[in-house]
Design an enzyme around this catalytic site. Structure first.
Site, PDB file in Angstrom:
ATOM      1  CB  ILE A  27      -1.061   0.050   1.316  1.00  0.00           C
ATOM      2  CG1 ILE A  27      -1.832  -1.404   1.088  1.00  0.00           C
ATOM      3  CG2 ILE A  27      -1.831   1.087   1.158  1.00  0.00           C
ATOM      4  CD1 ILE A  27      -2.339  -1.384   2.740  1.00  0.00           C
ATOM      5  CD  GLU A  28       3.863   1.973  -4.541  1.00  0.00           C
ATOM      6  OE1 GLU A  28       3.394   2.904  -5.301  1.00  0.00           O
ATOM      7  OE2 GLU A  28       4.749   1.105  -4.726  1.00  0.00           O
ATOM      8  CB  CYS A  47       9.462  -7.680   4.697  1.00  0.00           C
ATOM      9  SG  CYS A  47       8.022  -6.400   4.212  1.00  0.00           S
ATOM     10  CD  GLU A  68       7.057  -8.953   1.346  1.00  0.00           C
ATOM     11  OE1 GLU A  68       6.456  -7.825   1.102  1.00  0.00           O
ATOM     12  OE2 GLU A  68       8.138  -9.281   0.318  1.00  0.00           O
ATOM     13  CB  CYS A 122      12.421  -5.028   1.450  1.00  0.00           C
ATOM     14  SG  CYS A 122      11.193  -4.261   3.018  1.00  0.00           S
TER      15      CYS A 122
HETATM   16  N1  THU Z   1       7.549  -3.980  -2.099  1.00  0.00           N
HETATM   17  C1  THU Z   1       6.741  -5.031  -1.271  1.00  0.00           C
HETATM   18  O1  THU Z   1       5.520  -5.033  -1.060  1.00  0.00           O
HETATM   19  N2  THU Z   1       7.332  -6.256  -0.880  1.00  0.00           N
HETATM   20  C2  THU Z   1       8.856  -6.247  -0.946  1.00  0.00           C
HETATM   21  O2  THU Z   1       9.468  -7.159  -0.282  1.00  0.00           O
HETATM   22  C3  THU Z   1       9.633  -5.546  -1.788  1.00  0.00           C
HETATM   23  C4  THU Z   1       9.006  -4.192  -1.873  1.00  0.00           C
HETATM   24  C5  THU Z   1       6.686  -2.829  -2.186  1.00  0.00           C
HETATM   25  C6  THU Z   1       6.795  -1.652  -1.639  1.00  0.00           C
HETATM   26  C7  THU Z   1       6.683  -0.468  -2.934  1.00  0.00           C
HETATM   27  O3  THU Z   1       5.332  -0.601  -2.684  1.00  0.00           O
HETATM   28  C8  THU Z   1       7.031  -1.319  -4.036  1.00  0.00           C
HETATM   29  O4  THU Z   1       7.166  -2.822  -3.740  1.00  0.00           O
HETATM   30  C9  THU Z   1       8.219  -0.996  -4.701  1.00  0.00           C
HETATM   31  O5  THU Z   1       9.439  -0.919  -3.701  1.00  0.00           O
END
Ligand code: THU
Length: 149
Positions: free
Chosen positions: A45-46, A105, A57, A102
């Site tokens: 969710i950005e 997470c 995650e 990442c």
């Molecule tokens: N993002 C994730 O949802 N999970 C990850 O493990 C890597 C990054 C999302 C964060 C952001 O909304 C987009 O991917 C680009 O970084």
């Protein structure tokens, strides 16, 4: 014999359309499996301010923990870019990459999951996936047992 995670991956893929990623267009979904067989899904969710963005995650972990869950056995993660998802109507045959969690997470998973037991499933489709123990993705990790009692 590797465990069959195809159902868990399907559950993640089914949630990809809920990802809110208008800025990166990197859509992610995760399906978190509890030790007693329940599944909690999450998406990224950005935010226009960027920093408040949360990964798929962590959404899944926080949903589960806030419902009282504490014990988990695996998480499946999938990702697709915006154009790709639109072109395949959210039911992709195979996603373009193996999405990998990442560092933040990985650490959040480490709080609740045994690193030697917990499986992280990086999937391009229900048939095409790689499985890593959390320990492999976060070696020599810090966790709750290190804190002084
Ligand atoms: N993002 C994730 O949802 N999970 C990850 O493990 C890597 C990054 C999302 C964060 C952001 O909304 C987009 O991917 C680009 O970084």
């Amino acid at each position: 014999m590797m465990k069959d995670y195809s159902d868990l991956i399907r559950m993640a893929i089914d949630q990809l359309h809920n990802s809110y990623a208008p800025y990166s267009r990197y859509h992610v979904a995760a399906a978190l499996l509890t030790k007693d067989g329940r599944v909690y899904c999450g998406v990224n969710i950005e935010n226009a301010a960027y920093t408040p963005t949360i990964c798929a995650e962590r959404t899944a972990v926080f949903k589960a923990v806030s419902e009282g869950e504490r014990e988990f056995s695996a998480i499946a993660v999938v990702a697709g870019d915006g154009d790709f998802l639109e072109s395949c109507d959210f039911h992709p045959e195979a996603l373009p990459t193996y999405a990998t969690p990442c560092g933040t997470c990985r650490q959040v998973l480490r709080e609740f999951c045994d690193p030697k037991e917990f499986d992280v499933v990086l999937a391009r489709s229900p048939e095409d996936y790689k499985v890593y123990k959390l320990e492999k993705l976060l070696p020599v990790s810090f966790g709750p047992e290190f804190l002084f009692k």
